[in-house]
Scaffold this motif. Structure first.
Motif, mmCIF file in Angstrom:
data_model
loop_
_atom_site.group_PDB
_atom_site.id
_atom_site.type_symbol
_atom_site.label_atom_id
_atom_site.label_comp_id
_atom_site.label_asym_id
_atom_site.label_seq_id
_atom_site.Cartn_x
_atom_site.Cartn_y
_atom_site.Cartn_z
ATOM 1 N N SER A 1 0.831 -1.212 0.000
ATOM 2 C CA SER A 1 0.000 0.000 0.000
ATOM 3 C C SER A 1 0.860 1.253 0.000
ATOM 4 O O SER A 1 0.544 2.246 -0.667
ATOM 5 C CB SER A 1 -0.934 -0.004 1.211
ATOM 6 O OG SER A 1 -0.200 -0.039 2.421
ATOM 7 N N ASN B 1 1.124 4.151 -2.934
ATOM 8 C CA ASN B 1 0.968 5.577 -2.639
ATOM 9 C C ASN B 1 2.127 6.384 -3.212
ATOM 10 O O ASN B 1 1.940 7.479 -3.751
ATOM 11 C CB ASN B 1 0.877 5.800 -1.126
ATOM 12 C CG ASN B 1 -0.453 5.381 -0.544
ATOM 13 O OD1 ASN B 1 -1.454 5.328 -1.256
ATOM 14 N ND2 ASN B 1 -0.466 5.058 0.742
ATOM 15 N N ASP C 1 0.223 -3.304 -9.272
ATOM 16 C CA ASP C 1 0.025 -2.027 -8.580
ATOM 17 C C ASP C 1 -0.691 -1.020 -9.478
ATOM 18 O O ASP C 1 -1.631 -0.335 -9.060
ATOM 19 C CB ASP C 1 1.373 -1.446 -8.147
ATOM 20 C CG ASP C 1 2.018 -2.215 -7.008
ATOM 21 O OD1 ASP C 1 1.307 -2.928 -6.294
ATOM 22 O OD2 ASP C 1 3.256 -2.090 -6.844
#
Length: 267
Positions: free
Chosen positions: A11, A15, A46
């Motif tokens: 995660s 980002n 991703d």
């Protein structure tokens, strides 16, 4: 810009990929794989997730920031439009019959193309699709298109093929509109666009920089185009403040201040 690191949570990586895309507009799978030391399969996963979230749009070999997030060139044309129109009007005075020109892909050079369309015996070389569209029926001169990989947001061709083509051409003048100007030199927000402008500068006898006042001391753009060593003139809408005024004086760069009142006189 993101730093290489051996491992991180997925995660967190996604980002950072999104932040990097905001800075660069386009990012390649291969580069992201090298930065985060994960496989290209993982990076594609991703990017696919970020695309489902509406943040990115997958392209061949990479991804670009979502169009709803990143303002396209057509939007940028309207930003400080009076200043840009006045700069283009003033810059047109620097073009002489018989000139060969590089026009980079920018909203200001698009406006400059309107003046060139009324001139005789000018050779225009550009990687900009909007400029090509404006001059596609230019019968009084010559239009040469630089081809390469399409950047859909700037509507221009970039990449190694475009850079190689530019390096084989010599022109009398290059009109360059950088995204930012720092005391260290000219800056851009996309590394591929910076590379194209750098090649144009290197292949021109004279370099004219077109920049409205908002470009000065703008540190949002991190990719270097060049220093001021090859810049001959700057056309802007306001007198540059320090340290730029003395810097340009020391470098022998002639500064032209455009008058917004006369921007539409010859159009």
């Amino acid at each position: 810009m993101c730093k290489e690191r051996p491992s991180m949570y997925a995660s967190q990586r996604r980002n950072e990929i999104y932040k990097l895309a905001q800075e660069r507009q386009f990012i390649s799978v291969a580069e992201l794989s090298a930065i985060y030391k994960v496989s290209e399969v993982t990076i594609r996963s991703d990017l696919k997730l970020l695309e489902r979230q509406g943040k990115l749009q997958k392209n061949y070999g990479g991804a670009a920031i979502n169009k709803d997030v990143l303002q396209p060139l057509s939007h940028n044309v309207h930003l400080l439009s009076d200043a840009k129109a006045s700069i283009a009007h003033k810059a047109a005075d620097l073009i002489e019959e018989g000139d060969s020109l590089f026009l980079d892909a920018s909203s200001t050079t698009i406006l400059l193309a309107d003046y060139i369309a009324k001139m005789n015996n000018i050779t225009v070389i550009t990687n900009s699709i909007p400029i090509f569209d404006k001059l596609k029926e230019y019968h009084n001169g010559t239009l040469i298109s630089i081809s390469g990989t399409l950047n859909p947001y700037s509507q221009s061709f970039v990449g190694p093929f475009a850079e190689e083509m530019i390096s084989k051409i010599r022109v009398s003048k290059a009109f360059i509109a950088p995204k930012g100007i720092l005391p260290e030199g000219l800056r851009d927000n996309i590394v591929q666009e910076a590379a194209i402008r750098k090649k144009m500068i290197e292949s021109a006898e004279k370099v004219i920089v077109l920049a409205d006042h908002s470009k000065f001391n703008n540190e949002d753009f991190v990719f270097s185009i060049s220093n001021f060593d090859k810049v001959h003139r700057l056309v802007t809408d306001q007198t540059p403040k320090e340290p730029f005024f003395n810097l340009f004086l020391q470098k022998g760069i002639e500064v032209w201040i455009a008058d917004q009142k006369t921007a539409g006189d010859d159009r």
